[in-house]
Scaffold this motif. Structure first.
Motif, PDB file in Angstrom:
ATOM      1  N   ILE A 202      63.362  47.663  35.928  1.00 27.75           N
ATOM      2  CA  ILE A 202      64.345  48.001  34.886  1.00 27.75           C
ATOM      3  C   ILE A 202      65.289  46.827  34.661  1.00 27.75           C
ATOM      4  O   ILE A 202      65.647  46.500  33.526  1.00 27.75           O
ATOM      5  CB  ILE A 202      65.115  49.292  35.246  1.00 27.75           C
ATOM      6  CG1 ILE A 202      66.019  49.734  34.095  1.00 27.75           C
ATOM      7  CG2 ILE A 202      65.950  49.141  36.500  1.00 27.75           C
ATOM      8  CD1 ILE A 202      65.300  50.408  32.982  1.00 27.75           C
ATOM      9  N   THR A 203      65.673  46.114  35.723  1.00 30.14           N
ATOM     10  CA  THR A 203      66.543  44.936  35.585  1.00 30.14           C
ATOM     11  C   THR A 203      65.821  43.822  34.833  1.00 30.14           C
ATOM     12  O   THR A 203      66.393  43.182  33.938  1.00 30.14           O
ATOM     13  CB  THR A 203      66.987  44.444  36.975  1.00 30.14           C
ATOM     14  OG1 THR A 203      67.682  45.498  37.648  1.00 30.14           O
ATOM     15  CG2 THR A 203      67.905  43.237  36.854  1.00 30.14           C
ATOM     16  N   HIS A 204      64.554  43.601  35.180  1.00 31.85           N
ATOM     17  CA  HIS A 204      63.749  42.570  34.515  1.00 31.85           C
ATOM     18  C   HIS A 204      63.581  42.893  33.027  1.00 31.85           C
ATOM     19  O   HIS A 204      63.662  42.004  32.166  1.00 31.85           O
ATOM     20  CB  HIS A 204      62.388  42.486  35.208  1.00 31.85           C
ATOM     21  CG  HIS A 204      61.731  41.159  35.090  1.00 31.85           C
ATOM     22  ND1 HIS A 204      60.703  40.763  35.914  1.00 31.85           N
ATOM     23  CD2 HIS A 204      61.920  40.107  34.234  1.00 31.85           C
ATOM     24  CE1 HIS A 204      60.307  39.539  35.588  1.00 31.85           C
ATOM     25  NE2 HIS A 204      61.025  39.130  34.559  1.00 31.85           N
ATOM     26  N   ARG A 205      63.345  44.149  32.709  1.00 34.18           N
ATOM     27  CA  ARG A 205      63.201  44.572  31.311  1.00 34.18           C
ATOM     28  C   ARG A 205      64.486  44.346  30.515  1.00 34.18           C
ATOM     29  O   ARG A 205      64.454  43.839  29.391  1.00 34.18           O
ATOM     30  CB  ARG A 205      62.826  46.063  31.249  1.00 34.18           C
ATOM     31  CG  ARG A 205      61.364  46.361  31.472  1.00 34.18           C
ATOM     32  CD  ARG A 205      61.139  47.858  31.602  1.00 34.18           C
ATOM     33  NE  ARG A 205      61.603  48.609  30.442  1.00 34.18           N
ATOM     34  CZ  ARG A 205      60.836  48.916  29.387  1.00 34.18           C
ATOM     35  NH1 ARG A 205      59.573  48.518  29.342  1.00 34.18           N
ATOM     36  NH2 ARG A 205      61.324  49.624  28.376  1.00 34.18           N
ATOM     37  N   ILE A 206      65.607  44.740  31.093  1.00 34.65           N
ATOM     38  CA  ILE A 206      66.884  44.599  30.390  1.00 34.65           C
ATOM     39  C   ILE A 206      67.183  43.130  30.107  1.00 34.65           C
ATOM     40  O   ILE A 206      67.617  42.754  29.009  1.00 34.65           O
ATOM     41  CB  ILE A 206      68.023  45.235  31.211  1.00 34.65           C
ATOM     42  CG1 ILE A 206      67.845  46.758  31.303  1.00 34.65           C
ATOM     43  CG2 ILE A 206      69.380  44.883  30.625  1.00 34.65           C
ATOM     44  CD1 ILE A 206      67.977  47.495  29.988  1.00 34.65           C
ATOM     45  N   LEU A 207      66.939  42.274  31.091  1.00 33.57           N
ATOM     46  CA  LEU A 207      67.181  40.841  30.909  1.00 33.57           C
ATOM     47  C   LEU A 207      66.213  40.246  29.882  1.00 33.57           C
ATOM     48  O   LEU A 207      66.596  39.388  29.070  1.00 33.57           O
ATOM     49  CB  LEU A 207      67.072  40.109  32.242  1.00 33.57           C
ATOM     50  CG  LEU A 207      68.214  40.359  33.224  1.00 33.57           C
ATOM     51  CD1 LEU A 207      67.895  39.759  34.596  1.00 33.57           C
ATOM     52  CD2 LEU A 207      69.531  39.777  32.692  1.00 33.57           C
ATOM     53  N   VAL A 281      63.608  44.028  48.491  1.00 30.07           N
ATOM     54  CA  VAL A 281      64.313  42.859  48.001  1.00 30.07           C
ATOM     55  C   VAL A 281      63.487  42.234  46.882  1.00 30.07           C
ATOM     56  O   VAL A 281      62.293  41.970  47.051  1.00 30.07           O
ATOM     57  CB  VAL A 281      64.570  41.835  49.117  1.00 30.07           C
ATOM     58  CG1 VAL A 281      65.247  40.584  48.556  1.00 30.07           C
ATOM     59  CG2 VAL A 281      65.449  42.458  50.212  1.00 30.07           C
ATOM     60  N   CYS A 282      64.131  42.024  45.742  1.00 35.50           N
ATOM     61  CA  CYS A 282      63.486  41.421  44.582  1.00 35.50           C
ATOM     62  C   CYS A 282      64.056  40.027  44.337  1.00 35.50           C
ATOM     63  O   CYS A 282      65.285  39.838  44.347  1.00 35.50           O
ATOM     64  CB  CYS A 282      63.712  42.291  43.345  1.00 35.50           C
ATOM     65  SG  CYS A 282      63.415  41.453  41.775  1.00 35.50           S
ATOM     66  N   PHE A 283      63.175  39.069  44.133  1.00 32.99           N
ATOM     67  CA  PHE A 283      63.571  37.716  43.728  1.00 32.99           C
ATOM     68  C   PHE A 283      63.048  37.514  42.305  1.00 32.99           C
ATOM     69  O   PHE A 283      61.834  37.551  42.065  1.00 32.99           O
ATOM     70  CB  PHE A 283      62.973  36.670  44.668  1.00 32.99           C
ATOM     71  CG  PHE A 283      63.425  36.828  46.090  1.00 32.99           C
ATOM     72  CD1 PHE A 283      64.617  36.277  46.531  1.00 32.99           C
ATOM     73  CD2 PHE A 283      62.648  37.564  46.992  1.00 32.99           C
ATOM     74  CE1 PHE A 283      65.031  36.445  47.847  1.00 32.99           C
ATOM     75  CE2 PHE A 283      63.061  37.731  48.307  1.00 32.99           C
ATOM     76  CZ  PHE A 283      64.262  37.163  48.737  1.00 32.99           C
ATOM     77  N   LEU A 284      63.966  37.320  41.378  1.00 30.96           N
ATOM     78  CA  LEU A 284      63.627  37.246  39.968  1.00 30.96           C
ATOM     79  C   LEU A 284      64.012  35.881  39.404  1.00 30.96           C
ATOM     80  O   LEU A 284      65.117  35.381  39.668  1.00 30.96           O
ATOM     81  CB  LEU A 284      64.384  38.351  39.218  1.00 30.96           C
ATOM     82  CG  LEU A 284      64.208  38.488  37.714  1.00 30.96           C
ATOM     83  CD1 LEU A 284      62.778  38.871  37.393  1.00 30.96           C
ATOM     84  CD2 LEU A 284      65.170  39.546  37.179  1.00 30.96           C
ATOM     85  N   ARG A 285      63.102  35.271  38.679  1.00 29.37           N
ATOM     86  CA  ARG A 285      63.400  33.997  38.013  1.00 29.37           C
ATOM     87  C   ARG A 285      62.894  34.060  36.571  1.00 29.37           C
ATOM     88  O   ARG A 285      61.787  34.549  36.311  1.00 29.37           O
ATOM     89  CB  ARG A 285      62.750  32.814  38.726  1.00 29.37           C
ATOM     90  CG  ARG A 285      63.080  31.455  38.069  1.00 29.37           C
ATOM     91  CD  ARG A 285      62.505  30.286  38.842  1.00 29.37           C
ATOM     92  NE  ARG A 285      62.720  29.026  38.139  1.00 29.37           N
ATOM     93  CZ  ARG A 285      63.799  28.251  38.254  1.00 29.37           C
ATOM     94  NH1 ARG A 285      64.789  28.623  39.065  1.00 29.37           N
ATOM     95  NH2 ARG A 285      63.909  27.126  37.575  1.00 29.37           N
ATOM     96  N   LEU A 300      67.937  35.671  40.283  1.00 30.65           N
ATOM     97  CA  LEU A 300      68.636  36.879  40.708  1.00 30.65           C
ATOM     98  C   LEU A 300      67.985  37.416  41.980  1.00 30.65           C
ATOM     99  O   LEU A 300      66.757  37.372  42.114  1.00 30.65           O
ATOM    100  CB  LEU A 300      68.574  37.916  39.590  1.00 30.65           C
ATOM    101  CG  LEU A 300      69.133  39.322  39.807  1.00 30.65           C
ATOM    102  CD1 LEU A 300      69.677  39.862  38.477  1.00 30.65           C
ATOM    103  CD2 LEU A 300      68.074  40.289  40.343  1.00 30.65           C
ATOM    104  N   ARG A 301      68.798  37.900  42.896  1.00 27.88           N
ATOM    105  CA  ARG A 301      68.303  38.588  44.087  1.00 27.88           C
ATOM    106  C   ARG A 301      68.879  39.997  44.086  1.00 27.88           C
ATOM    107  O   ARG A 301      70.095  40.174  44.012  1.00 27.88           O
ATOM    108  CB  ARG A 301      68.722  37.865  45.370  1.00 27.88           C
ATOM    109  CG  ARG A 301      68.236  38.544  46.656  1.00 27.88           C
ATOM    110  CD  ARG A 301      68.798  37.842  47.893  1.00 27.88           C
ATOM    111  NE  ARG A 301      68.273  38.390  49.131  1.00 27.88           N
ATOM    112  CZ  ARG A 301      68.772  39.455  49.765  1.00 27.88           C
ATOM    113  NH1 ARG A 301      69.836  40.105  49.242  1.00 27.88           N
ATOM    114  NH2 ARG A 301      68.241  39.904  50.882  1.00 27.88           N
ATOM    115  N   LEU A 302      68.001  40.984  44.150  1.00 28.94           N
ATOM    116  CA  LEU A 302      68.407  42.387  44.125  1.00 28.94           C
ATOM    117  C   LEU A 302      67.908  43.064  45.392  1.00 28.94           C
ATOM    118  O   LEU A 302      66.728  42.973  45.729  1.00 28.94           O
ATOM    119  CB  LEU A 302      67.808  43.079  42.898  1.00 28.94           C
ATOM    120  CG  LEU A 302      67.997  44.593  42.774  1.00 28.94           C
ATOM    121  CD1 LEU A 302      69.470  44.933  42.559  1.00 28.94           C
ATOM    122  CD2 LEU A 302      67.150  45.144  41.627  1.00 28.94           C
TER     123      LEU A 302
END
Length: 388
Positions: A202-207, A281-285, A300-302
């Motif tokens: 959901i965070t990846h989609r919003i971004l 833990v999610c690592f997003l780039r 981002l780290r979630l």
């Protein structure tokens, strides 16, 4: 209000958080209800949900009261409601089929499943249990990759006239074959692959949607996830992971300004770290270009507790399924599926899906069916703004 009677297939971490949550919120007043998207849906509160049947295959859970089984190994999620009283619901033996991956036998028993040496139920057995228990909704919590097991329980739901909420990335609601069967039987269906309340996808989609709306060109992105629950251990088998990767990847691709080439997008569980337990833990780039073709990147780290994150959405999906049953509405519930799931039959942005599910909750059935024609709905909105 009368109770919403549900059955659960798979008494794992997600089921544990859901059952704890039902009792936890039953004792809260609205001002104390931290963590709910809706206090009430169709007059139903979280505490109005009652589990009347449950199935699992682990010998540490089968035969135990649900209040005890939800805390049995290999479950490792946070215990936020430790004062569970006996429910009177004993966990019954379920069908194994492809629910246990072969590679999990190589790990310590505290991390994996220990199938009970009992007779597995037939379809007729499960249907009988659903009918005799009075269950109205069946939740599928099979391990990722359990194609045969998921289809077995979906078939049982159809045969017993019980609504089906498919929380995992086996494609039922997004399969024309299964969607048609549920429509023909007029049985509500929500799926597929539940989104977390505030998780990696959901965070990846919003971004991704934000990049599109702000005119930033997204060129490359990855989402790497690690965790230590049985879900992550199960997904070390890459064959079982294929539907999960497809579900998560499509959830992001569907809201991008343009689809990325396969080599420029990587989304999916990455590794199992036992000591993380139910913490994910999610690592997003995300890499892109701003005004003037100037490069930018975002990292981002979630860190979230995986199973309560899921239960925060499932508790609304249940109440939407109940609403459909009361309205006599069967088939895929498109608005709840789009808002609550990663791989619904039709993808919308999260803003669009949010408004659609709010209308589903508040409006009468005939109006909701009209709203599902999103192109018509979009035209109505444009016309109202004088843009038509």
């Amino acid at each position: 209000m009368s109770k919403i009677k549900i059955a659960i297939a798979g008494v794992g971490n997600c089921a544990s958080s859901l059952v704890q949550g039902i009792h936890y919120y039953r004792e809260k007043n609205p001002r104390e209800e931290i963590g709910l998207m809706h206090h009430e849906i169709g007059g139903n509160k979280p505490g109005d949900i009652e589990v009347v049947a449950a199935f699992d295959i682990d010998k540490r859970k089968v035969g135990k009261d649900l209040s005890e089984a939800i805390f049995a190994p290999p479950n490792c999620t946070t215990v936020f409601y430790p004062d569970m009283k006996p429910t009177g619901v004993a966990v019954q033996m379920g069908r194994i089929l492809d629910g246990v991956s072969e590679h999990m036998r190589e790990y310590d028993e505290k991390y994996t499943f220990l199938p009970a040496d009992l007779r597995e139920p037939t379809k007729e057995d499960v249907v009988r249990t659903l009918k005799e228990s009075g269950a109205e909704i069946l939740l599928n919590y099979m391990p990722v990759g359990s194609e045969e097991a998921t289809q077995f329980y979906a078939d049982c739901a159809l045969a017993s006239g019980v609504a089906f909420v498919n929380n995992i990335p086996v494609f039922i609601a997004s399969s024309p074959f299964w969607a048609r069967r549920f429509k023909e039987k007029n049985v509500p269906l929500i799926g597929d692959d539940i989104k977390s309340q505030l998780g990696a996808t959901i965070t990846h989609r919003i971004l991704t949607d934000l990049f599109k709306k702000r005119g930033v060109k997204l060129e490359r992105t990855y989402q790497l996830n690690t965790g230590g629950n049985t879900d992550f251990l199960n997904m070390l088998n890459r064959h079982r992971l294929s539907s999960k990767k497809k579900s998560k990847t499509e959830a992001v691709q569907s809201v991008a300004a343009r689809r990325l080439e396969n080599e420029n997008i990587h989304i999916g569980p990455s590794d199992y770290v036992a000591w993380q337990k139910d913490n994910k833990v999610c690592f997003l780039r995300m890499e892109g270009k701003l005004f003037g073709d100037v490069p930018m990147n975002l990292e981002l780290r979630l860190s979230v507790e995986d199973s309560p994150n899921s239960a925060g959405v499932a508790i609304d999906a249940i109440r939407c399924a109940k609403l459909a049953l009361e309205r006599g509405q069967g088939g895929v519930l498109e608005a709840p599926s789009a808002y609550f799931c990663k791989h619904p039959p039709r993808q919308f942005t999260d803003d669009e899906a949010y408004h659609l599910v709010e209308q589903f909750i508040s409006e009468e059935r005939d109006h909701v069916r009209k709203v599902f024609d999103y192109s018509g709905w979009q035209g109505e909105q444009a016309g109202a703004k004088g843009l038509k």
